[in-house]
Design a protein around this motif. Sequence first.
Motif, mmCIF file in Angstrom:
data_model
loop_
_atom_site.group_PDB
_atom_site.id
_atom_site.type_symbol
_atom_site.label_atom_id
_atom_site.label_comp_id
_atom_site.label_asym_id
_atom_site.label_seq_id
_atom_site.Cartn_x
_atom_site.Cartn_y
_atom_site.Cartn_z
ATOM 1 N N ASN A 242 3.538 1.950 -4.418
ATOM 2 C CA ASN A 242 4.914 1.937 -3.912
ATOM 3 C C ASN A 242 5.357 3.332 -3.471
ATOM 4 O OD1 ASN A 242 5.116 -0.745 -4.362
ATOM 5 N ND2 ASN A 242 6.223 -0.545 -6.306
ATOM 6 N N VAL A 243 4.831 4.344 -4.164
ATOM 7 C CA VAL A 243 5.173 5.722 -3.797
ATOM 8 C C VAL A 243 4.662 6.009 -2.393
ATOM 9 C CG1 VAL A 243 4.890 8.157 -4.393
ATOM 10 C CG2 VAL A 243 5.028 6.424 -6.212
ATOM 11 N N LYS A 244 3.426 5.569 -2.152
ATOM 12 C CA LYS A 244 2.840 5.797 -0.831
ATOM 13 C C LYS A 244 3.686 5.115 0.241
ATOM 14 C CE LYS A 244 -1.002 4.767 2.134
ATOM 15 N NZ LYS A 244 -1.813 3.653 2.540
ATOM 16 N N ARG A 245 4.089 3.879 -0.051
ATOM 17 C CA ARG A 245 4.869 3.112 0.914
ATOM 18 C C ARG A 245 6.218 3.777 1.185
ATOM 19 N NH1 ARG A 245 7.972 -1.013 0.077
ATOM 20 N NH2 ARG A 245 7.421 -1.182 -2.117
ATOM 21 N N LYS A 246 6.830 4.336 0.124
ATOM 22 C CA LYS A 246 8.179 4.868 0.278
ATOM 23 C C LYS A 246 8.215 6.282 0.843
ATOM 24 C CE LYS A 246 10.476 2.034 -3.204
ATOM 25 N NZ LYS A 246 10.868 1.949 -4.620
ATOM 26 N N LEU A 247 7.237 7.081 0.476
ATOM 27 C CA LEU A 247 7.303 8.490 0.872
ATOM 28 C C LEU A 247 6.592 8.781 2.183
ATOM 29 C CD1 LEU A 247 6.930 10.541 -2.421
ATOM 30 C CD2 LEU A 247 9.001 9.790 -1.246
ATOM 31 N N PHE A 248 5.608 7.943 2.510
ATOM 32 C CA PHE A 248 4.854 8.244 3.721
ATOM 33 C C PHE A 248 5.165 7.237 4.799
ATOM 34 C CE2 PHE A 248 2.626 10.271 0.280
ATOM 35 C CZ PHE A 248 2.382 11.548 0.795
ATOM 36 N N PRO A 249 5.230 7.726 6.055
ATOM 37 C CA PRO A 249 5.604 6.812 7.138
ATOM 38 C C PRO A 249 4.623 5.656 7.248
ATOM 39 C CG PRO A 249 4.867 8.941 7.976
ATOM 40 C CD PRO A 249 5.002 9.090 6.509
ATOM 41 N N LEU A 250 5.162 4.572 7.731
ATOM 42 C CA LEU A 250 4.366 3.359 7.869
ATOM 43 C C LEU A 250 3.121 3.645 8.705
ATOM 44 C CD1 LEU A 250 5.260 0.630 6.706
ATOM 45 C CD2 LEU A 250 5.696 -0.105 9.048
ATOM 46 N N GLY A 251 1.992 3.179 8.235
ATOM 47 C CA GLY A 251 0.779 3.340 9.015
ATOM 48 C C GLY A 251 0.073 4.650 8.771
ATOM 49 N N ALA A 252 0.640 5.511 7.914
ATOM 50 C CA ALA A 252 -0.055 6.759 7.602
ATOM 51 C C ALA A 252 -1.369 6.412 6.934
ATOM 52 C CB ALA A 252 0.802 7.621 6.683
ATOM 53 N N ARG A 253 -2.450 6.754 7.608
ATOM 54 C CA ARG A 253 -3.774 6.363 7.138
ATOM 55 C C ARG A 253 -4.173 7.167 5.913
ATOM 56 N NH1 ARG A 253 -7.206 3.957 11.265
ATOM 57 N NH2 ARG A 253 -5.968 2.103 11.676
ATOM 58 N N ASP A 254 -4.158 8.470 6.139
ATOM 59 C CA ASP A 254 -4.771 9.331 5.151
ATOM 60 C C ASP A 254 -3.717 10.154 4.448
ATOM 61 O OD1 ASP A 254 -6.894 10.110 3.751
ATOM 62 O OD2 ASP A 254 -7.581 11.636 5.172
ATOM 63 N N GLY B 152 13.926 13.379 2.405
ATOM 64 C CA GLY B 152 15.070 13.901 3.139
ATOM 65 C C GLY B 152 16.164 14.187 2.133
ATOM 66 N N LEU B 153 17.327 13.510 2.321
ATOM 67 C CA LEU B 153 18.415 13.713 1.373
ATOM 68 C C LEU B 153 18.569 12.527 0.426
ATOM 69 C CD1 LEU B 153 21.093 15.347 3.696
ATOM 70 C CD2 LEU B 153 19.777 16.439 1.869
ATOM 71 N N ASP B 154 17.730 11.493 0.644
ATOM 72 C CA ASP B 154 17.873 10.285 -0.176
ATOM 73 C C ASP B 154 17.070 10.405 -1.451
ATOM 74 O OD1 ASP B 154 19.359 9.219 1.875
ATOM 75 O OD2 ASP B 154 17.574 8.401 2.874
ATOM 76 N N ARG B 155 17.744 10.061 -2.536
ATOM 77 C CA ARG B 155 17.021 10.048 -3.811
ATOM 78 C C ARG B 155 16.233 8.742 -3.908
ATOM 79 N NH1 ARG B 155 18.965 11.456 -9.936
ATOM 80 N NH2 ARG B 155 16.891 11.136 -10.812
ATOM 81 N N MET B 156 14.937 8.841 -4.204
ATOM 82 C CA MET B 156 14.100 7.662 -4.306
ATOM 83 C C MET B 156 14.019 7.236 -5.766
ATOM 84 S SD MET B 156 13.461 7.732 -1.130
ATOM 85 C CE MET B 156 12.442 6.308 -0.952
ATOM 86 N N ASP B 157 13.816 5.939 -5.944
ATOM 87 C CA ASP B 157 13.715 5.403 -7.298
ATOM 88 C C ASP B 157 12.266 5.532 -7.792
ATOM 89 O OD1 ASP B 157 14.413 4.250 -9.620
ATOM 90 O OD2 ASP B 157 14.382 2.187 -8.866
ATOM 91 N N ARG C 179 6.657 17.297 -2.394
ATOM 92 C CA ARG C 179 7.493 18.357 -2.952
ATOM 93 C C ARG C 179 8.489 17.742 -3.924
ATOM 94 N NH1 ARG C 179 8.546 23.454 -1.089
ATOM 95 N NH2 ARG C 179 7.335 23.027 0.788
ATOM 96 N N VAL C 180 8.454 18.285 -5.165
ATOM 97 C CA VAL C 180 9.406 17.806 -6.170
ATOM 98 C C VAL C 180 10.103 19.000 -6.815
ATOM 99 C CG1 VAL C 180 9.722 16.484 -8.284
ATOM 100 C CG2 VAL C 180 7.952 15.800 -6.674
ATOM 101 N N GLU C 181 11.357 19.161 -6.501
ATOM 102 C CA GLU C 181 12.184 20.235 -7.057
ATOM 103 C C GLU C 181 11.447 21.576 -7.125
ATOM 104 O OE1 GLU C 181 14.373 19.353 -10.569
ATOM 105 O OE2 GLU C 181 15.009 17.387 -9.860
ATOM 106 N N GLY C 182 10.982 21.998 -5.958
ATOM 107 C CA GLY C 182 10.372 23.323 -5.896
ATOM 108 C C GLY C 182 8.877 23.365 -6.122
ATOM 109 N N GLN C 183 8.330 22.346 -6.746
ATOM 110 C CA GLN C 183 6.888 22.309 -6.944
ATOM 111 C C GLN C 183 6.241 21.435 -5.876
ATOM 112 O OE1 GLN C 183 4.959 23.847 -9.133
ATOM 113 N NE2 GLN C 183 6.603 24.852 -10.297
ATOM 114 N N VAL C 184 5.039 21.806 -5.480
ATOM 115 C CA VAL C 184 4.326 21.004 -4.492
ATOM 116 C C VAL C 184 3.061 20.446 -5.139
ATOM 117 C CG1 VAL C 184 3.138 20.990 -2.268
ATOM 118 C CG2 VAL C 184 5.221 22.351 -2.567
ATOM 119 N N PHE C 185 2.889 19.135 -5.007
ATOM 120 C CA PHE C 185 1.688 18.495 -5.560
ATOM 121 C C PHE C 185 0.865 17.915 -4.434
ATOM 122 C CE2 PHE C 185 5.029 18.282 -8.733
ATOM 123 C CZ PHE C 185 4.387 18.759 -9.878
#
Lengths: 423, 250
Positions: A165-177, A119-124, A184-190
């Motif tokens: 930790n990335v999975k935990r922080k970026l994906f909603p809780l319980g996201a299986r797959d 969203g608008l929050d910068r993640m560590d 998306r990172v500054e215009g690039q999609v991985f």
Amino acid sequence: MMLFSDIVQLSLQNLRLHKVRSVLTSLGVIFGVGSVIAMLAISEGAKRKALEQIEAMGIDKIIVYSKKPPSAGAGVSSSRTSRIDAYGLSAVDRRKILELDNIERITRVRDARKKILKGLDRMDLKLVGVDRDFLEDSASGMVAGRWFSGLDFHSPQNICVIGSNVKRKLFPLGARDVIGAPIRVEGQVFRVIGVLHNDIGATYPEVGNPNDMILIPFPTSEILYGNYAYTDDGTGIRVTLIDYDVFLLKIRNLEYIDNTARRLINYLGKSHSKVKDWEVIVPLDLLKQREATQNIFTIVMSSIAGISLIVGGIGIMNIMLASVFERRKEIGTRRALGAQKVDILLQFLIETVSLTSLGGLLGVILGIGISQIITYYAGMPTVYSLWSIVASMLISSLVGVIFGTYPAWQAAQQNPITVLRAE
Amino acid sequence: MTMSNSIPPFEITPYAGGEVVLRLSDIRKTYNSGELAVNVLKGISFEIRRGQFVGIVGTSGSGKSTMLNILGMLDVPTSGSYLLEDINVETLTDQEQATIRNRKIGFIFQSFNLFPYLTIEQNIEVPMIYNRVSRRVRRARALELAKQVGLGHRLGHRPTQLSGGECQRVAVARSLGNHPTFLLADEPTGNLDEKTGNEIMNLFHRLNREQNVTIVMVTHNPLFEPHYDQVIRLRDGLVVQEFPQGAFAS
């Protein structure tokens, strides 16, 4: 002389008679031992954690990393709004280091210095380009999906492996797959191809823990980001020119690791003679240093423990002397009924030793209690070693022998005539 | 007053006793306090035979307590000889003295001197403990002795739960544990009322008559004199009267 079991029984009977006084008497020893056990448990816990971190970097590794020099940027550009910082390990360094004969391989790590947003929050979190051996050299494992293949390195694509930790922080809780999900990172999609977990907590200088990384193949990183990065620190745009952040050097023969490290430092010292923009970590050395510090700490702890036990012992000696005076009628009666001096001596000595041993035991329980509370509330790991508990108990008993001898001797020297007359 | 509480009749013939168990000759005791030497005992001689009930009487200051301490081997005379059975007591070490006290002398104190934190049974066992008697034998003997003094049902109690008279009975039972050569009682009724005191005296009397226990009692109470086979009266550190007359001459 009376039977030993009878003396012991007699001494314990006396302590049972004065339960409160016995506990109060041994308070010094209780708190002495308690604090020692607790502090040893805390320091042992801290040591374990530090050692784990050091070991996690791998004792068969040498870690070289780029360090921003204090003066970087000042002389490179006079522009106020656009400054260039150029420093760190270069491709030449990589080639030269590989020529040192005891180095099996170099795993490169480069932080792309991109903002990871949710969203608008910068993640560590960090977007990091790594070589293929990173998985093995960081002692990480895959928990889902797959690691990069050789093909991913030949024909670079926008794929990534994410830390747990990335999975935990970026994906909603319980996201299986999360495999196949885009990041998306500054215009690039991985596209996520796997999830990695590093359970020993390896933490590298500058780039941190693999669990907090979005890992991309090094060639992808080179194509997308090259050797530069723009950062905006609020006062203006800053350009960082840096080839590599970290080299994980795998050592062939551990025996010569010191020699290899020396030659490495020699080389870097010569080639980066202008500013020191590098640093070398030898985890094995850190381990040795840490152990040396630990020994000093243990000596200091033991001295403090010794002092508190001496204080406790003196307190007990005092009370026992008072007790001898108070019980001189009992002593006189026992002597009249046939007790030898040695019987009286042993009775009082064993009483004191029981007191201090009991104090030691309660102290151990108290110490374990304190460290449990600390672990629970402060989250510090604590580890009790069996030897510290056994040693505390033995030393407490020894304190009893040392400080119980004089009062016991006093008791044995009482003249039965005068003590019998004392009412 | 019932029969059992009264003093036994006077007409009991003084018992001449068996072989000599205690022989004191010319016992002197001098205390040096600074430059002043105080002669407490000035040459005391007497014999006690097995099975006798002996009273050592005298006012305070007569040397009674010192006599008691020497008889009980808690103190040594300045000069003179003290034979207990065949043992010459003066030459013994502290350790040997303790052993003799343990095996041959049964102490009974004015204020009982029971151990408050021990049960009656454990109190009775104390001298046997110092004699290294096994736990099993000790138990059996303690029960036997407690029954003898009429307290077989109170073995598990503590001294604080007992009356003064009962406490002194326990002390008597305790003194008998190692089959001593003689009982040495120091004012055993001094802390008891008259009735209870008489009961204790009767207990001593019974032990003496029925079991031939030699008893040496130090007291100032003249009412008990009819019990004694022999009276040794002290005054100013000397024996001033013996009873029966001429008992030592033979």
